[in-house]
Design an enzyme around this catalytic site. Structure first.
Site, PDB file in Angstrom:
ATOM      1  N   ARG A 100       7.235   0.116   1.991  1.00 48.27           N
ATOM      2  CA  ARG A 100       7.096  -1.075   2.834  1.00 48.27           C
ATOM      3  C   ARG A 100       5.956  -1.963   2.366  1.00 48.27           C
ATOM      4  O   ARG A 100       4.971  -1.476   1.822  1.00 48.27           O
ATOM      5  CB  ARG A 100       6.910  -0.707   4.307  1.00 48.27           C
ATOM      6  CG  ARG A 100       5.741   0.219   4.591  1.00 48.27           C
ATOM      7  CD  ARG A 100       6.098   1.087   5.801  1.00 48.27           C
ATOM      8  NE  ARG A 100       4.993   1.829   6.375  1.00 48.27           N
ATOM      9  CZ  ARG A 100       4.593   3.033   5.927  1.00 48.27           C
ATOM     10  NH1 ARG A 100       5.141   3.589   4.868  1.00 48.27           N
ATOM     11  NH2 ARG A 100       3.609   3.655   6.543  1.00 48.27           N
ATOM     12  N   ASP A 139      -7.261   2.975  10.472  1.00 55.05           N
ATOM     13  CA  ASP A 139      -7.040   2.450   9.125  1.00 55.05           C
ATOM     14  C   ASP A 139      -8.295   2.798   8.332  1.00 55.05           C
ATOM     15  O   ASP A 139      -9.385   2.292   8.641  1.00 55.05           O
ATOM     16  CB  ASP A 139      -6.827   0.934   9.177  1.00 55.05           C
ATOM     17  CG  ASP A 139      -5.595   0.529   8.407  1.00 55.05           C
ATOM     18  OD1 ASP A 139      -5.539   0.835   7.206  1.00 55.05           O
ATOM     19  OD2 ASP A 139      -4.707  -0.086   9.018  1.00 55.05           O
ATOM     20  N   ARG A 191      -8.921  -9.034  10.448  1.00 57.84           N
ATOM     21  CA  ARG A 191      -8.809 -10.010   9.356  1.00 57.84           C
ATOM     22  C   ARG A 191      -9.589 -11.274   9.703  1.00 57.84           C
ATOM     23  O   ARG A 191      -9.231 -12.370   9.283  1.00 57.84           O
ATOM     24  CB  ARG A 191      -7.344 -10.364   9.084  1.00 57.84           C
ATOM     25  CG  ARG A 191      -6.544  -9.225   8.531  1.00 57.84           C
ATOM     26  CD  ARG A 191      -5.306  -9.692   7.762  1.00 57.84           C
ATOM     27  NE  ARG A 191      -4.553  -8.519   7.356  1.00 57.84           N
ATOM     28  CZ  ARG A 191      -3.418  -8.108   7.934  1.00 57.84           C
ATOM     29  NH1 ARG A 191      -2.864  -8.819   8.895  1.00 57.84           N
ATOM     30  NH2 ARG A 191      -2.827  -7.009   7.531  1.00 57.84           N
ATOM     31  N   CYS A 249     -11.018  -9.165  15.554  1.00 59.59           N
ATOM     32  CA  CYS A 249      -9.935  -9.168  14.553  1.00 59.59           C
ATOM     33  C   CYS A 249     -10.356  -8.498  13.248  1.00 59.59           C
ATOM     34  O   CYS A 249     -11.414  -8.787  12.705  1.00 59.59           O
ATOM     35  CB  CYS A 249      -9.515 -10.602  14.255  1.00 59.59           C
ATOM     36  SG  CYS A 249      -8.288 -10.698  12.937  1.00 59.59           S
ATOM     37  N   LYS A 305      -3.339   4.227   6.978  1.00 56.96           N
ATOM     38  CA  LYS A 305      -3.561   4.664   8.360  1.00 56.96           C
ATOM     39  C   LYS A 305      -3.419   6.175   8.475  1.00 56.96           C
ATOM     40  O   LYS A 305      -2.503   6.750   7.898  1.00 56.96           O
ATOM     41  CB  LYS A 305      -2.527   4.017   9.278  1.00 56.96           C
ATOM     42  CG  LYS A 305      -2.665   2.514   9.382  1.00 56.96           C
ATOM     43  CD  LYS A 305      -1.556   1.939  10.258  1.00 56.96           C
ATOM     44  CE  LYS A 305      -1.593   0.432  10.272  1.00 56.96           C
ATOM     45  NZ  LYS A 305      -1.277  -0.167   8.945  1.00 56.96           N
ATOM     46  N   ASP A 361     -11.429  -1.475  13.902  1.00 55.29           N
ATOM     47  CA  ASP A 361     -11.801  -1.516  12.484  1.00 55.29           C
ATOM     48  C   ASP A 361     -13.245  -1.979  12.314  1.00 55.29           C
ATOM     49  O   ASP A 361     -13.827  -2.600  13.196  1.00 55.29           O
ATOM     50  CB  ASP A 361     -10.855  -2.450  11.733  1.00 55.29           C
ATOM     51  CG  ASP A 361      -9.445  -1.874  11.662  1.00 55.29           C
ATOM     52  OD1 ASP A 361      -9.318  -0.716  11.243  1.00 55.29           O
ATOM     53  OD2 ASP A 361      -8.488  -2.577  12.039  1.00 55.29           O
ATOM     54  N   ARG A 375       0.831  -1.201   0.000  1.00 61.13           N
ATOM     55  CA  ARG A 375       0.000   0.000   0.000  1.00 61.13           C
ATOM     56  C   ARG A 375       0.864   1.250   0.000  1.00 61.13           C
ATOM     57  O   ARG A 375       0.549   2.233  -0.641  1.00 61.13           O
ATOM     58  CB  ARG A 375      -0.914  -0.017   1.227  1.00 61.13           C
ATOM     59  CG  ARG A 375      -1.795   1.188   1.387  1.00 61.13           C
ATOM     60  CD  ARG A 375      -2.657   1.062   2.631  1.00 61.13           C
ATOM     61  NE  ARG A 375      -3.621  -0.005   2.529  1.00 61.13           N
ATOM     62  CZ  ARG A 375      -3.904  -0.866   3.513  1.00 61.13           C
ATOM     63  NH1 ARG A 375      -3.273  -0.798   4.662  1.00 61.13           N
ATOM     64  NH2 ARG A 375      -4.794  -1.806   3.331  1.00 61.13           N
ATOM     65  N   TYR A 376       1.956   1.226   0.748  1.00 58.46           N
ATOM     66  CA  TYR A 376       2.869   2.371   0.824  1.00 58.46           C
ATOM     67  C   TYR A 376       4.123   2.014   0.031  1.00 58.46           C
ATOM     68  O   TYR A 376       4.583   0.872   0.074  1.00 58.46           O
ATOM     69  CB  TYR A 376       3.280   2.620   2.277  1.00 58.46           C
ATOM     70  CG  TYR A 376       2.144   2.821   3.233  1.00 58.46           C
ATOM     71  CD1 TYR A 376       1.468   4.037   3.278  1.00 58.46           C
ATOM     72  CD2 TYR A 376       1.753   1.807   4.109  1.00 58.46           C
ATOM     73  CE1 TYR A 376       0.431   4.226   4.178  1.00 58.46           C
ATOM     74  CE2 TYR A 376       0.715   1.996   5.008  1.00 58.46           C
ATOM     75  CZ  TYR A 376       0.062   3.212   5.046  1.00 58.46           C
ATOM     76  OH  TYR A 376      -0.961   3.403   5.932  1.00 58.46           O
ATOM     77  N   CYS A 403      -8.925 -13.433  18.071  1.00 56.15           N
ATOM     78  CA  CYS A 403      -9.498 -12.291  18.781  1.00 56.15           C
ATOM     79  C   CYS A 403     -10.872 -12.004  18.177  1.00 56.15           C
ATOM     80  O   CYS A 403     -11.007 -11.980  16.947  1.00 56.15           O
ATOM     81  CB  CYS A 403      -8.584 -11.083  18.621  1.00 56.15           C
ATOM     82  SG  CYS A 403      -6.854 -11.460  19.003  1.00 56.15           S
ATOM     83  N   CYS A 411      -3.345 -18.225  13.852  1.00 53.57           N
ATOM     84  CA  CYS A 411      -2.959 -17.451  15.046  1.00 53.57           C
ATOM     85  C   CYS A 411      -3.035 -18.363  16.266  1.00 53.57           C
ATOM     86  O   CYS A 411      -3.748 -19.371  16.246  1.00 53.57           O
ATOM     87  CB  CYS A 411      -3.921 -16.285  15.269  1.00 53.57           C
ATOM     88  SG  CYS A 411      -3.902 -15.080  13.928  1.00 53.57           S
TER      89      CYS A 411
HETATM   90  C1  LIG Z   1      -0.377  -1.017   8.714  1.00 58.84           C
HETATM   91  C2  LIG Z   1       0.246  -1.289   7.439  1.00 58.84           C
HETATM   92  C3  LIG Z   1       1.608  -1.048   7.242  1.00 58.84           C
HETATM   93  C4  LIG Z   1       2.504  -0.558   8.338  1.00 58.84           C
HETATM   94  O1  LIG Z   1       2.266   0.782   8.600  1.00 58.84           O
HETATM   95  P1  LIG Z   1       3.226   1.536   9.617  1.00 58.84           P
HETATM   96  O2  LIG Z   1       2.547   2.852   9.753  1.00 58.84           O
HETATM   97  O3  LIG Z   1       4.557   1.612   8.972  1.00 58.84           O
HETATM   98  O4  LIG Z   1       3.285   0.743  10.873  1.00 58.84           O
HETATM   99  C5  LIG Z   1       2.142  -1.294   6.012  1.00 58.84           C
HETATM  100  N1  LIG Z   1       1.397  -1.760   4.998  1.00 58.84           N
HETATM  101  C6  LIG Z   1       0.086  -1.976   5.149  1.00 58.84           C
HETATM  102  C7  LIG Z   1      -0.670  -2.498   3.993  1.00 58.84           C
HETATM  103  C8  LIG Z   1      -0.537  -1.770   6.379  1.00 58.84           C
HETATM  104  O5  LIG Z   1      -1.841  -2.032   6.527  1.00 58.84           O
HETATM  105  S1  SF4 Z   2      -6.072  -9.683  15.822  1.00 62.37           S
HETATM  106 FE1  SF4 Z   2      -6.514 -11.246  14.241  1.00 62.37          FE
HETATM  107  S2  SF4 Z   2      -4.541 -11.576  13.211  1.00 62.37           S
HETATM  108 FE2  SF4 Z   2      -4.097 -10.587  15.190  1.00 62.37          FE
HETATM  109  S3  SF4 Z   2      -3.758 -12.285  16.650  1.00 62.37           S
HETATM  110 FE3  SF4 Z   2      -5.906 -11.691  16.818  1.00 62.37          FE
HETATM  111  S4  SF4 Z   2      -6.943 -13.112  15.422  1.00 62.37           S
HETATM  112 FE4  SF4 Z   2      -4.777 -13.139  14.836  1.00 62.37          FE
END
Ligand SMILES: *Cc1c(COP(=O)(O)O)cnc(C)c1O
Ligand code: SF4
Length: 352
Positions: free
Chosen positions: A98, A313, A116, A114, A320, A276, A94-95, A111, A107
């Site tokens: 990174r 996010d 995801r 979560c 973010k 989220d 996305r960025y 959670c 996991c």
């Molecule tokens: C959260 C996230 C990151 C990391 O973001 P930081 O602000 O550097 O911690 C990088 N890529 C994606 C797709 C993310 O969702």
């Molecule tokens: S928040 Fe989601 S991805 Fe993170 S530890 Fe919990 S269940 Fe796993």
């Protein structure tokens, strides 16, 4: 009731562990929730539970409830839009500088809030060897990628040998300066953080960081702190990520205790995530105004070391954004800016 020595993975296990009433066995709505969203609670976290989910911040994070059957307006299957930025399997880019690398979807615990939750679970796919090679080739081909965030799922659920393989492969890509692991294992299954895992995290060239997901001070048991100590003693800088959750940590006192304990354990609070819009999680949500009021109160009370950035996010994959309350006001007619101090008192700052 005796506490089991293995992870509880369904309603029957949770009833047997004494954390759900036996009536839960006949609860069709709860059975639906447990089918839609994976269940796992480690013995460590079962042992920490001290009441039902509406009274106990640990039970609330991990025990399935009927409230999850309700999908509120605006809730999404992919709340942070990972899919929109997945150029190859296992990568989210996305960025520019990174990427996320997601080698697995398993996991130690699931959670209930979560982000995801519709991707993770015991049936969730892992990358096979050729998919992992393709993901690594994507990174190797893009010199702008400065950092790789290894997440999932939880990458500390991989065998140390596989973790060492990923660290070694990234370490050999000269433009990858930082490898960051995101994990819940130190609090959920501290025993996994053993010498073999710590050794697997060792890179010869790149810098390795570990981000730990932790939401309540009671998760930082002596075993969890010992796991964090092993990582810190190995020279790994530690960060935390916490999710602001109604009924778990939505008070100044809970957040203060959490951040002080993390800093004391050599973990620098990094992000406090606004919850989220994952499906079936509306009972965890706080408003942005409540979150900002909490963050403002913490600023006046706690050391700067204990201040994570409060972030959202943006749904849809826009990344973010900090939700930090505004301390810098507008300019007045003379060009002075109004700056608010930690007690919310205004001060004039000259132009120039
Ligand atoms: C959260 C996230 C990151 C990391 O973001 P930081 O602000 O550097 O911690 C990088 N890529 C994606 C797709 C993310 O969702
Ligand atoms: S928040 Fe989601 S991805 Fe993170 S530890 Fe919990 S269940 Fe796993």
């Amino acid at each position: 009731m005796t506490r089991p020595s293995t992870t509880a993975r369904n309603i029957a296990d949770l009833v047997a562990a004494g954390v759900l009433p036996s009536a839960a066995l006949d609860d069709a709505a709860l059975a639906d929730v447990a089918r839609d969203y994976a269940v796992a609670v480690t013995p460590e976290l079962l042992a920490l539970m001290a009441g039902p989910p509406d009274h106990d911040p640990i039970a609330r994070q991990f025990l399935p409830t009927r409230e999850e059957a309700t999908t509120a307006p605006g809730e999404l299957a992919d709340p942070i839009g990972d899919e929109a930025h997945a150029p190859v399997k296992g990568i989210v880019h996305r960025y520019p500088d990174r990427v996320l690398l997601k080698p697995l979807h398993v996991c130690p615990v699931y959670c209930r809030f979560c982000f995801r939750r519709e991707q993770v679970g015991p049936g969730g796919e892992s990358l096979n060897d050729s998919e992992l090679q393709a993901a690594l080739a994507y990174i190797a081909a893009r010199p702008e990628i400065w950092e790789v965030i290894v997440t999932g799922g939880d990458p500390f659920m991989l065998a140390p040998r596989r973790i060492a393989g990923i660290v070694g492969a990234l370490d050999r890509i000269a433009h990858v300066a930082v490898i960051r692991f995101h994990t819940r294992v130190p609090v959920a299954d501290a025993g996994r953080v053993d010498d073999a895992l710590v050794a697997a995290l060792k890179a010869t060239r790149a810098t390795v960081y570990v981000g730990v997901h932790c939401n309540h001070v009671r998760e930082l048991t002596p075993a969890a702190v010992a796991a964090l100590t092993r990582l810190a003693d190995a020279g790994l800088p530690l960060l935390s990520q916490s999710v602001l959750l109604r009924g778990v940590n939505d008070s100044v006192e809970a957040l203060e205790a959490l951040f002080r304990a993390l800093v004391t354990a050599r973990v620098r609070p990094y992000y406090l995530h606004h919850p989220d819009l994952a499906r079936g999680t509306s009972h965890f949500r706080v408003s942005i105004e409540e979150g900002q009021a909490l963050v403002r109160a913490l600023r006046g009370r706690l050391s700067g070391l204990c201040q994570p950035t409060y972030v959202l996010d943006i749904p849809g994959g826009h990344g973010k954004s900090p939700l930090t309350p505004a301390y810098a006001g507008a300019r007045d007619a003379t060009g002075h800016r109004v700056i608010y101090d930690f007690q919310d008192k205004p001060h004039r700052y000259p132009p120039g």
